[in-house]
Design an enzyme around this catalytic site. Structure first.
Site, PDB file in Angstrom:
ATOM      1  N   GLU A 134      54.596  -1.164 -19.714  1.00 39.17           N
ATOM      2  CA  GLU A 134      54.667  -2.236 -18.801  1.00 39.17           C
ATOM      3  C   GLU A 134      54.007  -3.517 -19.433  1.00 39.17           C
ATOM      4  O   GLU A 134      53.478  -4.321 -18.497  1.00 39.17           O
ATOM      5  CB  GLU A 134      54.112  -1.774 -17.488  1.00 39.17           C
ATOM      6  CG  GLU A 134      54.860  -0.858 -16.678  1.00 39.17           C
ATOM      7  CD  GLU A 134      54.546  -0.836 -15.245  1.00 39.17           C
ATOM      8  OE1 GLU A 134      53.172  -1.136 -14.913  1.00 39.17           O
ATOM      9  OE2 GLU A 134      55.328  -0.087 -14.440  1.00 39.17           O
ATOM     10  N   GLU A 185      60.176   4.953 -14.000  1.00 38.17           N
ATOM     11  CA  GLU A 185      59.317   5.526 -13.105  1.00 38.17           C
ATOM     12  C   GLU A 185      59.749   5.296 -11.648  1.00 38.17           C
ATOM     13  O   GLU A 185      59.710   4.054 -11.138  1.00 38.17           O
ATOM     14  CB  GLU A 185      57.729   4.588 -13.087  1.00 38.17           C
ATOM     15  CG  GLU A 185      56.994   5.113 -14.486  1.00 38.17           C
ATOM     16  CD  GLU A 185      55.550   4.255 -14.374  1.00 38.17           C
ATOM     17  OE1 GLU A 185      55.328   3.793 -13.473  1.00 38.17           O
ATOM     18  OE2 GLU A 185      55.184   3.957 -15.718  1.00 38.17           O
TER      19      GLU A 185
HETATM   20  C1  GAL Z   1      52.892   1.672 -13.225  1.00 37.60           C
HETATM   21  C2  GAL Z   1      52.156   2.228 -14.376  1.00 37.60           C
HETATM   22  C3  GAL Z   1      52.157   3.859 -14.050  1.00 37.60           C
HETATM   23  C4  GAL Z   1      51.271   4.170 -12.839  1.00 37.60           C
HETATM   24  C5  GAL Z   1      52.079   3.434 -11.618  1.00 37.60           C
HETATM   25  C6  GAL Z   1      51.547   3.306 -10.442  1.00 37.60           C
HETATM   26  O1  GAL Z   1      52.957   0.311 -13.125  1.00 37.60           O
HETATM   27  O2  GAL Z   1      53.120   2.152 -15.328  1.00 37.60           O
HETATM   28  O3  GAL Z   1      51.200   4.330 -15.232  1.00 37.60           O
HETATM   29  O4  GAL Z   1      50.183   3.618 -12.873  1.00 37.60           O
HETATM   30  O5  GAL Z   1      52.090   2.069 -11.793  1.00 37.60           O
HETATM   31  O6  GAL Z   1      51.150   4.797 -10.096  1.00 37.60           O
END
Ligand code: GAL
Length: 761
Positions: free
Chosen positions: A181, A250
């Site tokens: 990110e 994600e």
């Molecule tokens: C994203 C990040 C993950 C985790 C998630 C929130 O921004 O890439 O590693 O932190 O947010 O759980």
């Protein structure tokens, strides 16, 4: 039995394919192409250090049974290289064993090396020694940083290559990730940030892994990196390069917790909606973050103030149980999506607006077609006629018609069974219902009374720089000489300490005077103020700073202060109401890292010590060690320890750290809206919260592999003061089961994990 045999044969078959020759992994704009087969990929995150090696096969089998094609994990740099050039891949850090477990269950793997991870993990996964290297600047064009990042990344790649685990070598790793990110935070790093991300791409590419590299949240990622999306929804996302498939690394299945926050719930309906919508709108790869969240054992939780549980409301709960109906509802979705993989990856796409809220998307090949009917309205259900058939599409839901006629799935119609998990008391033979405790004090006197440290400096030093993350605890000690006629001896004196927002305990002349910590939602610097009594002569001021996980996210998060900040002052209000301030910030400060009990391993049962006392076990006494023995609960259900009654501290079972505990931190009452949770409309971490007014975390996971058949030892270090008399070991089990039954639908009702058999109504 039949179902079982069938599953068994699938397992055998698919585990064999990875031992063949090199696999070719490429992509087009619609699919990941593996050995010429156009695939959509359903994947889920499981972070290996957040469970134990003994749990991995079961977790991964449940992921496979849940209809996933792949398991994804981060690699946490600070766990593997705790000291520069000293590596640890043992036990629960055995990355290769974890990857092989995925392979042996017949799933693909996605390896997110980072090595920056975020992940609510301490310091985002960066080792503190890196912060303390001269001339280093994180995540930017900086030679010191880039050399170390390259060193660790190559080490991981080489390790994986040696085992021939990349698909290009005949293995099962189909994608790898570099950075994490960076696009979200890149701006403040200016031109150097751009050079850095280009360098990341070149460096990764030079490692020649033979499968594609991805960069998440990196619009227009430098070639040949493929960009991906993260968030609760990614249906609207379009990669900048039209040849890049639409990938979602994600999909947040719920949310994490910090001390003071409430329990998240992302409903099965909404999560399924987000996935179906993503594939309706041309998605290729979707990964659940998290599929199993697990536990932040030891001091691994991030900051500020991340909890020990990382349950995340994921499809598998913290202990590895199915979180129903989420797991089952998604399994059905995965099966349906897999059944239309061919039309999704090869078909022509046509969209038809059916009415104000319902849209049909048709994937059409020469001989087949599959359809999605989506109702994006957040309140109005719809009944629509499509191809001469009526369909009922509830608000905020999507129906999938694999042949464009029969509805095989609707995201809001949940047929998967629900179950309630309950905690049951420890039924081990001879186990007394009340544990018998021994105790001993933490020897705070050496620091707080004598002011002796390991290092002295004439300034206040950030805890990251001084303690190198060796412990949560750092003493800051100084003294103030007052002559008999000093004004500070006449009037009210306040000790004023600026803190960066973790926990502070203050002592004056060896006497405890008070503590402070950050409040939920306001995890920022605070000022501690307490009136104190000073004496003529030498006055000792000892401040015990306690960090609760280092920050893990935001631009330049690595530089956010920790511990005591300047100034530390004595403030006198004299009789004439004048204020006189004595700034102690540039005094001589002595520093001591850690606590006596931690350095001397009071928590290690193999170190017998006569100093534990069984009489008059104190309660509500701060800085106190407690110890007890217990028998493991019978059976194989997951074990938890209920720490209600305790304040804040750390817990160990047989010398294994369960993590930080803090049951006295109550979830903010304002967070839970009284209104029932509605799956309709966009989810966010503010929605559907529960358990406000209760301890943020009362139960702590004790993995079965931490336990012995005979006697087990629990040790607690209680920092705030608490009462251990109601501490109990319990198992987590299915309490009750229910399911919605609809005519003509097949439902499953079972207390087994995964559920079987199936009954047709
Ligand atoms: C994203 C990040 C993950 C985790 C998630 C929130 O921004 O890439 O590693 O932190 O947010 O759980």
């Amino acid at each position: 039995m039949k179902i079982f045999n069938f599953l068994f044969s699938v397992f055998i078959f698919s585990s064999v394919i990875f031992h063949a020759n090199a696999h070719n992994v490429t992509h087009d704009s619609r699919s990941i192409i593996i050995d010429g087969n156009h695939r959509i990929i359903l994947s889920g995150s499981i972070h290996y250090p957040r469970s134990t090696a003994q749990m991995w096969p079961d977790l991964i089998r449940k992921a496979k049974e849940g209809g996933l094609d792949a398991v994804e994990t981060y690699v946490f740099w600070n766990a593997h290289e705790p000291v520069r050039r000293q590596y640890d891949f043992s036990g629960n850090l055995d990355l290769v064993r974890f990857l092989k477990t995925i392979r042996d269950e017949g799933l693909y793997a996605i390896l997110r090396i980072g090595p920056y991870a975020c992940a609510e993990w301490n310091y985002g996964g960066f080792p503190m020694w890196l912060h303390n290297m001269p001339g280093v600047s994180f995540r930017t064009k900086n030679d010191v940083f880039m050399n170390e990042m390259k060193n660790f990344t190559s080490l991981i790649v080489d390790m994986v290559k040696r085992e021939r685990l990349f698909a290009s070598q005949g293995g099962h790793i189909i994608l790898a990730q570099i950075e994490n990110e960076y696009g979200n935070v890149m701006k403040p790093y200016g031109e150097d940030g751009k050079s850095y991300i280009n360098w990341c791409a070149q460096m990764a590419d030079s490692l020649d892994i033979g499968v594609p590299w991805i960069m998440c949240q990196q619009a227009g990622a430098p070639k040949p990196m493929l960009e991906t999306c993260n968030g609760w929804y990614c249906d609207q996302y379009k990669p900048k390069d039209p040849n890049t498939p639409k990938m979602w690394t994600e999909n947040w299945t719920g949310w994490f917790k910090s001390w003071g926050s409430a329990d998240p719930l992302r409903t099965a309906e909404d999560l399924a909606y987000s996935v179906a919508r993503f594939f309706q709108k041309g998605g290729t790869l979707q990964n659940y973050y998290m599929y199993h969240g697990g536990t932040n054992f030891g001091r691994t939780s991030g900051g500020p103030y991340m909890t020990t549980t990382y349950d995340y409301n994921a499809p598998l709960d913290e202990y590895g149980n199915l979180n129903q109906p989420k797991w089952g509802h998604l399994k059905q979705l995965h099966d349906v999506l897999h059944s239309i993989e061919y039309t999704l990856t090869h078909g022509d796409v046509e969209t038809q607006k059916i009415d104000n809220s319902v849209t049909a998307t048709i994937y059409q090949t020469n001989d087949k077609s599959s359809c999605f009917l989506s109702n994006t309205n957040t309140t109005t259900d719809a009944t629509v006629n499509f191809g001469g058939i009526n369909y009922f599409i509830p608000a905020w839901s999507i129906s999938i018609l694999p042949d464009c006629r029969e509805e095989a799935y609707n995201t809001a119609k949940v047929y998967a069974q629900t179950w309630m998990m309950v905690k049951k008391s420890n039924k081990a033979e001879d186990e007394p219902s009340c544990l018998k405790w021994a105790w001993r004090p933490e020897l705070i006197e050496s620091a707080s009374v004598q002011g002796k440290g390991d290092v002295s400096v004439n300034k206040i030093v950030d805890q990251k720089d001084m303690a190198n993350d060796a412990s949560d605890y750092l003493w800051y000690m100084t003294s103030v000489e007052l002559t008999k006629d000093d004004l500070m001896l006449n009037g009210t004196v306040t000790l004023r300490v600026a803190d960066t927002g973790h926990v502070l305990h203050a002592f004056v002349n060896g006497k405890y005077i008070g503590s402070q910590w950050a409040k939920y939602g306001n995890h920022v610097a605070y000022v501690f103020e307490k009136s104190i009594k000073l004496l003529p002569g030498k006055n000792l001021i000892s401040l015990l700073s306690v960090t609760v996980g280092f920050k893990n996210y935001e631009a330049m998060f690595d530089l956010v202060g920790a511990g005591i900040a300047s100034p530390v002052e004595l403030v006198l209000k004299n009789a004439g109401n004048e204020t006189i301030v004595k700034d102690l910030s540039s005094n001589k400060w002595a520093y001591k890292t850690g606590l006596d009990g931690i350095s001397n391993k009071y928590f290690d049962p193999s170190k017998s010590s006569p100093k534990w006392v069984s009489d008059q076990v104190p309660i509500n006494r701060n800085f106190t060690w407690y110890k007890t023995t217990f028998k493991a609960p019978l059976g194989n259900k997951p074990v938890v320890v209920d720490l209600l009654g305790l304040g804040k501290g750390m817990a160990w079972v047989n010398g294994h750290s369960l993590g930080r505990y803090w049951p006295s931190y109550i979830a903010d009452k304002q967070l839970c809206k009284t209104k029932a949770c509605d799956y309709r409309g966009r989810y966010s971490d503010k929605k559907c919260l529960s358990k406000c007014g209760e301890p943020t975390q009362r139960w702590y996971h004790v993995p079965r592999s931490f336990l012995n058949d005979g006697e087990n030892t629990l040790v607690l270090f209680e920092e705030f003061g608490g009462n251990p008399s109601s501490v109990q070991f319990q198992t987590v089990e299915v309490g009750s089961v229910c399911v919605n039954a609809y005519q003509g639908k097949v439902v499953q009702l079972s207390c087994n994990q995964p559920p079987r058999p199936a009954y047709a109504l």
